[in-house]
Design a protein around this motif. Structure first.
Motif, mmCIF file in Angstrom:
data_model
loop_
_atom_site.group_PDB
_atom_site.id
_atom_site.type_symbol
_atom_site.label_atom_id
_atom_site.label_comp_id
_atom_site.label_asym_id
_atom_site.label_seq_id
_atom_site.Cartn_x
_atom_site.Cartn_y
_atom_site.Cartn_z
ATOM 1 N N LEU A 1 25.371 62.084 28.806
ATOM 2 C CA LEU A 1 24.617 60.839 28.619
ATOM 3 C C LEU A 1 25.547 59.623 28.605
ATOM 4 N N LYS A 2 26.728 59.767 28.025
ATOM 5 C CA LYS A 2 27.707 58.671 28.054
ATOM 6 C C LYS A 2 28.092 58.347 29.497
ATOM 7 N N TYR A 3 28.305 59.395 30.292
ATOM 8 C CA TYR A 3 28.669 59.201 31.694
ATOM 9 C C TYR A 3 27.537 58.505 32.447
ATOM 10 N N ILE A 4 26.317 58.964 32.245
ATOM 11 C CA ILE A 4 25.160 58.365 32.928
ATOM 12 C C ILE A 4 25.010 56.906 32.511
ATOM 13 N N ALA A 5 25.140 56.611 31.236
ATOM 14 C CA ALA A 5 25.044 55.233 30.752
ATOM 15 C C ALA A 5 26.113 54.357 31.396
ATOM 16 N N GLN A 6 27.307 54.903 31.536
ATOM 17 C CA GLN A 6 28.394 54.155 32.176
ATOM 18 C C GLN A 6 28.040 53.860 33.633
ATOM 19 N N GLU A 7 27.455 54.825 34.325
ATOM 20 C CA GLU A 7 27.064 54.598 35.723
ATOM 21 C C GLU A 7 26.026 53.484 35.840
ATOM 22 N N TYR A 8 25.102 53.426 34.899
ATOM 23 C CA TYR A 8 24.070 52.390 34.921
ATOM 24 C C TYR A 8 24.527 51.103 34.233
ATOM 25 N N ASN A 9 25.732 51.142 33.685
ATOM 26 C CA ASN A 9 26.304 49.983 32.999
ATOM 27 C C ASN A 9 25.398 49.505 31.859
ATOM 28 N N VAL A 10 24.942 50.477 31.064
ATOM 29 C CA VAL A 10 24.130 50.180 29.889
ATOM 30 C C VAL A 10 24.675 50.962 28.705
ATOM 31 N N ALA A 11 24.304 50.509 27.514
ATOM 32 C CA ALA A 11 24.659 51.270 26.321
ATOM 33 C C ALA A 11 23.851 52.562 26.324
#
Length: 86
Positions: free
Chosen positions: A44-54
């Motif tokens: 989930l951290k990786y996915i959030a980073q890809e979407y540039n969101v917390a």
């Protein structure tokens, strides 16, 4: 979504983390759930980073879309091109 592709050595649960879970005073099902939760948090951290969101701002739609994208990459380019290697 411009995060660097996963390196071949990337793991969702390190040996050290796995050893800590093994050492915890938990039942086997609890240890499994703990490993799954730690791995899920990292993904989930990786996915959030890809979407540039917390991470707390990720939506269900974004998570589903990310899995669809990674699945499409695996089908079209092969498992080594996708993030998830299964």
């Amino acid at each position: 979504m411009d995060v660097a592709p996963q390196q071949p050595s990337t793991q969702f649960l390190t040996l050290e983390e796995s050893a800590k879970v093994d050492a915890a005073l938990l039942s086997s099902p609890e240890k499994f759930l703990t490993r799954l939760t730690i791995s899920s948090l990292k993904l989930l951290k990786y996915i959030a980073q890809e979407y540039n969101v917390a991470i707390e701002d990720l939506t269900t739609h974004q998570v589903i879309a990310w899995f669809e994208k990674d699945s499409k990459i695996r089908r079209e380019e092969g498992i080594e091109a996708s993030f998830l290697k299964w």
